[in-house]
Write an enzyme that holds these catalytic residues in place. Structure first.
Site, mmCIF file in Angstrom:
data_model
loop_
_atom_site.group_PDB
_atom_site.id
_atom_site.type_symbol
_atom_site.label_atom_id
_atom_site.label_comp_id
_atom_site.label_asym_id
_atom_site.label_seq_id
_atom_site.Cartn_x
_atom_site.Cartn_y
_atom_site.Cartn_z
ATOM 1 N N VAL A 179 0.811 -1.222 0.000
ATOM 2 C CA VAL A 179 0.000 0.000 0.000
ATOM 3 C C VAL A 179 0.844 1.271 0.000
ATOM 4 O O VAL A 179 0.300 2.362 -0.181
ATOM 5 C CB VAL A 179 -0.969 0.044 1.202
ATOM 6 C CG1 VAL A 179 -1.982 -1.066 1.121
ATOM 7 C CG2 VAL A 179 -0.220 0.013 2.524
ATOM 8 N N TYR A 180 2.138 1.162 0.215
ATOM 9 C CA TYR A 180 2.975 2.355 0.228
ATOM 10 C C TYR A 180 3.055 2.947 -1.178
ATOM 11 O O TYR A 180 3.571 2.322 -2.101
ATOM 12 C CB TYR A 180 4.375 2.049 0.728
ATOM 13 C CG TYR A 180 4.483 1.658 2.186
ATOM 14 C CD1 TYR A 180 3.390 1.727 3.050
ATOM 15 C CD2 TYR A 180 5.687 1.219 2.724
ATOM 16 C CE1 TYR A 180 3.495 1.374 4.379
ATOM 17 C CE2 TYR A 180 5.809 0.862 4.062
ATOM 18 C CZ TYR A 180 4.702 0.934 4.883
ATOM 19 O OH TYR A 180 4.819 0.582 6.211
ATOM 20 N N SER A 181 2.516 4.147 -1.322
ATOM 21 C CA SER A 181 2.492 4.845 -2.618
ATOM 22 C C SER A 181 1.876 3.967 -3.709
ATOM 23 O O SER A 181 2.338 3.957 -4.855
ATOM 24 C CB SER A 181 3.904 5.293 -3.012
ATOM 25 O OG SER A 181 4.320 6.365 -2.216
ATOM 26 N N ASP A 182 0.827 3.222 -3.336
ATOM 27 C CA ASP A 182 0.098 2.409 -4.312
ATOM 28 C C ASP A 182 1.032 1.463 -5.071
ATOM 29 O O ASP A 182 0.910 1.280 -6.285
ATOM 30 C CB ASP A 182 -0.649 3.314 -5.290
ATOM 31 C CG ASP A 182 -1.677 2.559 -6.128
ATOM 32 O OD1 ASP A 182 -2.164 1.502 -5.667
ATOM 33 O OD2 ASP A 182 -1.992 3.026 -7.240
#
Length: 344
Positions: free
Chosen positions: A61-64
């Site tokens: 989920v970090y920066s998609d």
């Protein structure tokens, strides 16, 4: 660099790990953390490896997903020199199977992370949150299959309550599935809730702490002071509500003591806050983040020295809060502490 065993496993990890949440910069939350591109990330990895920081932590989920992509680019050609830790379970899309830790979700998530990272295996794969709708047996069976397939090597959890972690460990023992050897947790001088239940559980069950946000969501950088406005460049302007809450008076009391010890030792406020954590029970590795080389080098200065017992005691006192029920009797009442003394 000091290396420590990760829980009750054979995996040795550096006392400091690098958090790649600043890589990518997509979205409102993560762009406030940082927007490190692949070229800058390679330099960060260079500095980290030179210092013995061999574990790099990220999440889908970090920066998609961009954090994994940038990290994959930065480590290309030297995968065998380092460990990769990543996570899944939080929503990555609107679909019914775009979240959680069911079999379909985990298999898809691991394959996608491997592709973005450009690697054939993940050294430590962690569930980013507890999925109350999926039986723990299904989750553990899926992770067991992924371990047997060679796609992940060790498993961990993140942000679990005590009963959730213990239920999972008991199910793993009952069915001979892999056990969680790591718990990625929030722990800092202004957030010591981890000590009340999760730390004793970790000691008892052999689960090592992988600490996230050790500087209290950017509050222990040395730039926030009593009676002064929040610095203009602080990410707290945009991200404070997304992070763990911190009482202002507690923060200022802790910072006052950190300032005193900084003057005594010649160390910086962040270095002292990180060093305090490195001496706590169960802590296997503390994840440090950085938006630039200067921040990274400063955080690396947290290791290789020790606070005195008297300095630790002052920090303990300044950061102490009364735990909620059912924990407070074991901290405050002699009859309770005789039966079950606090770990710290």
């Amino acid at each position: 660099m000091e290396y420590r065993r990760l829980g009750a496993s054979g995996l040795m990890v550096p006392a400091l790990s690098f958090g790649a949440g600043t890589f990518g910069g997509r979205g409102e939350l993560f762009s406030a953390w940082g927007d490190t591109d692949a070229q800058q990330a390679r330099r960060m990895v260079d500095i980290s490896l030179d210092a013995g920081v061999t574990m790099f932590d990220t999440a889908d989920v970090y920066s998609d997903g961009a954090s994994e992509e940038v990290l994959g680019e930065a480590i290309r050609g030297r995968r065998d020199q380092l460990l990769i830790s990543t996570k899944a379970a939080l929503p990555t899309g609107p679909g019914p199977n775009d979240a959680g830790s069911g079999r379909a979700r985990l298999v898809t998530a691991v394959e996608a992370s491997l592709r973005r990272l450009g690697t054939e295996h993940i050294d430590l794969f962690q569930l980013h949150a507890f999925d109350a709708g999926t039986p723990v047996e299904e989750t553990l069976a899926a992770l067991d299959d992924l371990v047997r397939a060679g796609k992940i090597r060790y498993i961990g959890a993140s942000n679990f309550a005590g009963w959730q972690l213990m239920k999972s460990l008991a199910a793993a023992d009952r069915h001979n599935f892999p056990r969680y050897v790591a718990h990625q947790v929030y722990y800092s001088l202004v957030g010591r809730d981890y000590e009340w239940e999760l730390m004793p559980l970790g000691l008892d069950q052999g689960v090592g702490a992988v600490v996230w946000s050790p500087l209290g969501w950017g509050r222990l950088t040395g730039k926030i002071r009593r009676g002064q406005p929040l610095p203009g460049g602080s990410r707290l302007h945009k991200t404070a509500e997304a992070g763990p809450p911190v009482d202002d008076d507690l923060l200022y009391d802790v910072v006052d003591v950190l300032d005193e010890i900084a003057a005594e030792t010649g160390r910086t406020v962040p270095q002292i806050a990180l060093n305090w954590l490195l001496e706590r029970p169960t802590v296997a590795t503390v994840i440090i983040g950085a938006r630039n080389e200067d921040q990274l080098r400063q955080n690396l200065g947290a290791i290789g020295w020790n606070l005195s017992a008297e300095q630790i005691a002052r920090l303990d006192k300044a950061s102490a809060v009364t735990p909620p029920y059912p924990y407070y009797p074991y901290y405050r009442l002699p009859d309770f502490t005789r039966l079950n003394p606090p770990v710290v």
